[in-house]
Design an enzyme around this catalytic site. Structure first.
Site, PDB file in Angstrom:
ATOM      1  N   CYS A   1      44.809  56.538  50.685  1.00  0.00           N
ATOM      2  CA  CYS A   1      43.636  56.102  49.928  1.00  0.00           C
ATOM      3  C   CYS A   1      43.952  54.722  49.339  1.00  0.00           C
ATOM      4  O   CYS A   1      44.865  54.578  48.528  1.00  0.00           O
ATOM      5  CB  CYS A   1      43.340  57.130  48.847  1.00  0.00           C
ATOM      6  SG  CYS A   1      41.938  56.693  47.840  1.00  0.00           S
TER       7      CYS A   1
ATOM      8  N   CYS B   1      36.516  47.848  38.596  1.00  0.00           N
ATOM      9  CA  CYS B   1      35.280  47.996  39.361  1.00  0.00           C
ATOM     10  C   CYS B   1      34.103  47.696  38.446  1.00  0.00           C
ATOM     11  O   CYS B   1      34.114  48.065  37.273  1.00  0.00           O
ATOM     12  CB  CYS B   1      35.161  49.418  39.910  1.00  0.00           C
ATOM     13  SG  CYS B   1      33.666  49.671  40.892  1.00  0.00           S
TER      14      CYS B   1
ATOM     15  N   CYS C   1      34.253  58.109  36.396  1.00  0.00           N
ATOM     16  CA  CYS C   1      35.392  57.438  37.029  1.00  0.00           C
ATOM     17  C   CYS C   1      36.159  56.604  36.015  1.00  0.00           C
ATOM     18  O   CYS C   1      35.580  55.785  35.301  1.00  0.00           O
ATOM     19  CB  CYS C   1      34.855  56.550  38.151  1.00  0.00           C
ATOM     20  SG  CYS C   1      36.094  55.433  38.805  1.00  0.00           S
TER      21      CYS C   1
ATOM     22  N   GLY D   1      37.920  50.423  42.943  1.00  0.00           N
ATOM     23  CA  GLY D   1      36.985  49.387  43.376  1.00  0.00           C
ATOM     24  C   GLY D   1      35.918  49.880  44.328  1.00  0.00           C
ATOM     25  O   GLY D   1      36.015  50.959  44.904  1.00  0.00           O
ATOM     26  N   GLU D   2      34.864  49.065  44.439  1.00  0.00           N
ATOM     27  CA  GLU D   2      33.775  49.326  45.391  1.00  0.00           C
ATOM     28  C   GLU D   2      33.996  48.384  46.580  1.00  0.00           C
ATOM     29  O   GLU D   2      33.808  47.161  46.457  1.00  0.00           O
ATOM     30  CB  GLU D   2      32.431  49.065  44.692  1.00  0.00           C
ATOM     31  CG  GLU D   2      31.248  48.857  45.609  1.00  0.00           C
ATOM     32  CD  GLU D   2      30.981  50.022  46.557  1.00  0.00           C
ATOM     33  OE1 GLU D   2      30.803  51.155  46.079  1.00  0.00           O
ATOM     34  OE2 GLU D   2      30.959  49.798  47.789  1.00  0.00           O
TER      35      GLU D   2
ATOM     36  N   SER E   1      34.308  54.082  51.728  1.00  0.00           N
ATOM     37  CA  SER E   1      33.438  54.847  50.835  1.00  0.00           C
ATOM     38  C   SER E   1      32.702  53.916  49.890  1.00  0.00           C
ATOM     39  O   SER E   1      33.306  53.068  49.241  1.00  0.00           O
ATOM     40  CB  SER E   1      34.300  55.831  50.035  1.00  0.00           C
ATOM     41  OG  SER E   1      33.512  56.443  49.061  1.00  0.00           O
TER      42      SER E   1
ATOM     43  N   SER F   1      29.251  58.051  48.256  1.00  0.00           N
ATOM     44  CA  SER F   1      29.509  58.851  47.064  1.00  0.00           C
ATOM     45  C   SER F   1      28.143  59.191  46.462  1.00  0.00           C
ATOM     46  O   SER F   1      27.501  58.351  45.851  1.00  0.00           O
ATOM     47  CB  SER F   1      30.360  57.998  46.114  1.00  0.00           C
ATOM     48  OG  SER F   1      30.713  58.721  45.002  1.00  0.00           O
ATOM     49  N   LEU F   2      27.681  60.409  46.702  1.00  0.00           N
ATOM     50  CA  LEU F   2      26.288  60.763  46.380  1.00  0.00           C
ATOM     51  C   LEU F   2      26.164  61.397  44.986  1.00  0.00           C
ATOM     52  O   LEU F   2      25.516  60.862  44.113  1.00  0.00           O
ATOM     53  CB  LEU F   2      25.757  61.697  47.469  1.00  0.00           C
ATOM     54  CG  LEU F   2      24.271  61.973  47.445  1.00  0.00           C
ATOM     55  CD1 LEU F   2      23.460  60.707  47.680  1.00  0.00           C
ATOM     56  CD2 LEU F   2      23.899  63.024  48.495  1.00  0.00           C
ATOM     57  N   ASN F   3      26.752  62.556  44.822  1.00  0.00           N
ATOM     58  CA  ASN F   3      26.961  63.180  43.502  1.00  0.00           C
ATOM     59  C   ASN F   3      25.724  63.636  42.733  1.00  0.00           C
ATOM     60  O   ASN F   3      25.852  64.163  41.624  1.00  0.00           O
ATOM     61  CB  ASN F   3      27.780  62.257  42.580  1.00  0.00           C
ATOM     62  CG  ASN F   3      29.057  61.818  43.241  1.00  0.00           C
ATOM     63  OD1 ASN F   3      29.717  62.625  43.890  1.00  0.00           O
ATOM     64  ND2 ASN F   3      29.407  60.562  43.123  1.00  0.00           N
TER      65      ASN F   3
ATOM     66  N   ASN G   1      37.525  66.449  38.626  1.00  0.00           N
ATOM     67  CA  ASN G   1      38.931  66.446  38.212  1.00  0.00           C
ATOM     68  C   ASN G   1      38.973  66.168  36.701  1.00  0.00           C
ATOM     69  O   ASN G   1      38.826  65.025  36.280  1.00  0.00           O
ATOM     70  CB  ASN G   1      39.638  65.338  39.010  1.00  0.00           C
ATOM     71  CG  ASN G   1      41.142  65.481  39.006  1.00  0.00           C
ATOM     72  OD1 ASN G   1      41.708  66.360  38.360  1.00  0.00           O
ATOM     73  ND2 ASN G   1      41.802  64.596  39.731  1.00  0.00           N
TER      74      ASN G   1
ATOM     75  N   CYS H   1      41.089  58.316  41.021  1.00  0.00           N
ATOM     76  CA  CYS H   1      41.310  56.868  40.998  1.00  0.00           C
ATOM     77  C   CYS H   1      41.449  56.333  39.571  1.00  0.00           C
ATOM     78  O   CYS H   1      40.772  56.739  38.670  1.00  0.00           O
ATOM     79  CB  CYS H   1      40.190  56.143  41.744  1.00  0.00           C
ATOM     80  SG  CYS H   1      38.576  56.440  41.060  1.00  0.00           S
TER      81      CYS H   1
HETATM   82  S1  SF4 Z   1      33.621  55.720  41.518  1.00  0.00           S
HETATM   83 FE1  SF4 Z   1      34.110  53.949  42.792  1.00  0.00          FE
HETATM   84  S2  SF4 Z   1      32.264  52.654  42.592  1.00  0.00           S
HETATM   85 FE2  SF4 Z   1      32.175  54.112  40.893  1.00  0.00          FE
HETATM   86  S3  SF4 Z   1      33.187  53.033  39.187  1.00  0.00           S
HETATM   87 FE3  SF4 Z   1      34.765  54.255  40.241  1.00  0.00          FE
HETATM   88  S4  SF4 Z   1      35.708  52.836  41.666  1.00  0.00           S
HETATM   89 FE4  SF4 Z   1      33.734  51.946  41.071  1.00  0.00          FE
END
Ligand code: SF4
Length: 357
Positions: free
Chosen positions: A119, A126, A133, A171-172, A203, A225-227, A301, A344
């Protein structure tokens, strides 16, 4: 160009080129600029990526004169982890310190098949601020360069082979599109690491215009990433939804070019009482109607600093069964690396906290 400018530029030494940030075409052009043949590019790439050599001096099949010229004009960057944590399930998390002092995380995840997925991060921090997140809470610090993205993979390969890559770390990726595409081109190089696009997944939280551009410019598996299944909930969880609501996001997914048998993966983090009901499952079936999709169901998580909770086991099972009964591919992803906080951004937060104390 006026004379003044000409004088200034002739006084400035050319910046050293990082070979790790070059595609094969770039390397050929760089070599042509110093009067060297194009086949040298393949030789150099094989030394770097296959034989894992990091100095031109070791490239013994290049003439001495070429090696010294390369040393004067270019360099080969590397990353070495500043910290590594290993979970009891074998998940390994690396913290890399970058040249400017910032840091990113990369996570090596063992799969049931004995294979390993890496990963990879694409930004420091981000900008998108998804509320579940940890990385989002730092804001965006900067984009990673293509070389920094590639070097995470090279560093993890020192610990053994990798079968899959997911651009799903900090990050995105689509917010750093040019560097990410360049990094993918480098990772795909047949003379280099030779990853197949079928083994690499990007992703996104749903940057709709960039999804279309990605599909036009390079081959890569797409994960979204739908959620959430309503704009009301997704607006809260993922502020990007206010710019690109579900209707636009799903239209972008339908337009994404898919090879035969390829599917888009939809990640769905189940959060207790928020998006884990059977009504959500029903709406999800509707949203994905007609799409070649695979759904990854991920229990939230839990970590310090959030009031969100993981769903109950029975709720998760019922949610998955509802999808399976309607013919959807829905897989429960095990929460790997929980004991080392492998979601992350959590290693960075932890280590930076320790450093500050
Ligand atoms: S889930 Fe991904 S896009 Fe959303 S804030 Fe975290 S790192 Fe950025």
């Amino acid at each position: 160009m006026d004379n003044d400018q000409d004088d200034r530029s002739s006084m400035t030494p050319p910046p050293p080129v990082d070979i790790k940030g070059l595609t094969q075409a770039d390397l050929v052009a760089f070599l042509a600029g110093i009067g060297k043949e194009r086949f040298r590019a393949g030789q150099i790439l094989r030394w770097i990526y296959r034989r894992k050599v990091c100095s031109f001096a070791e490239m013994t099949d290049l003439a001495k004169e070429l090696r010294s010229e390369l040393e004067a004009r270019a360099w080969i960057s590397e990353l070495h982890p500043e910290a590594v944590e290993e979970s009891c399930d074998g998940t390994r998390k690396y913290l890399f310190r970058l040249q400017d002092g910032h840091s990113v995380e990369t996570v090596r995840i063992p799969m049931e098949s004995g294979r390993h997925t890496l990963c990879v991060s694409t930004q420091v921090g981000c900008a998108l601020g998804c509320v579940f997140c940890h990385t989002g809470s730092f804001g965006l610090v900067r984009n990673l360069t293509a070389a920094e993205i590639v070097n995470q993979v090279c560093a993890a390969l020192r610990d053994g082979p990798l079968q899959n890559l997911v651009l799903m770390g900090m990050g995105e990726p689509l917010d750093n599109l040019d560097n990410v595409i360049r990094a993918l081109e480098i990772l795909y190089l047949p003379e280099g690491l030779d990853f197949s696009p079928r083994k690499v997944t990007l992703s996104t939280a749903g940057l709709v215009p960039q999804m279309a551009e990605l599909g036009r410019r390079i081959k890569v598996n797409l994960a979204v990433s739908l959620n959430a299944t309503t704009d009301a909930v997704r607006d809260v969880l993922m502020p990007i939804n206010r710019r690109y609501p579900l209707r636009e996001l799903m239209a972008a997914c339908r337009a994404y070019p898919l090879a035969q048998r390829q599917r888009i993966t939809f990640e769905y983090i189940l959060i207790r009482g928020l998006n884990d009901s059977l009504q959500d499952a029903r709406r999800l079936v509707g949203l994905l109607h007609g799409l070649r999709a695979k759904i990854n169901l991920i229990p939230f998580n839990e970590h310090a600093g959030t009031s969100f909770r993981a769903p109950a086991e029975e709720t998760m099972r019922a949610f998955q069964t509802f999808l399976l009964d309607r013919g959807l591919v829905a897989v429960r992803r095990a929460g790997k690396g929980r004991d080392i906080a492998a979601a992350c951004g959590q290693l960075k937060g932890k280590l930076d906290g320790v450093r500050q104390r």
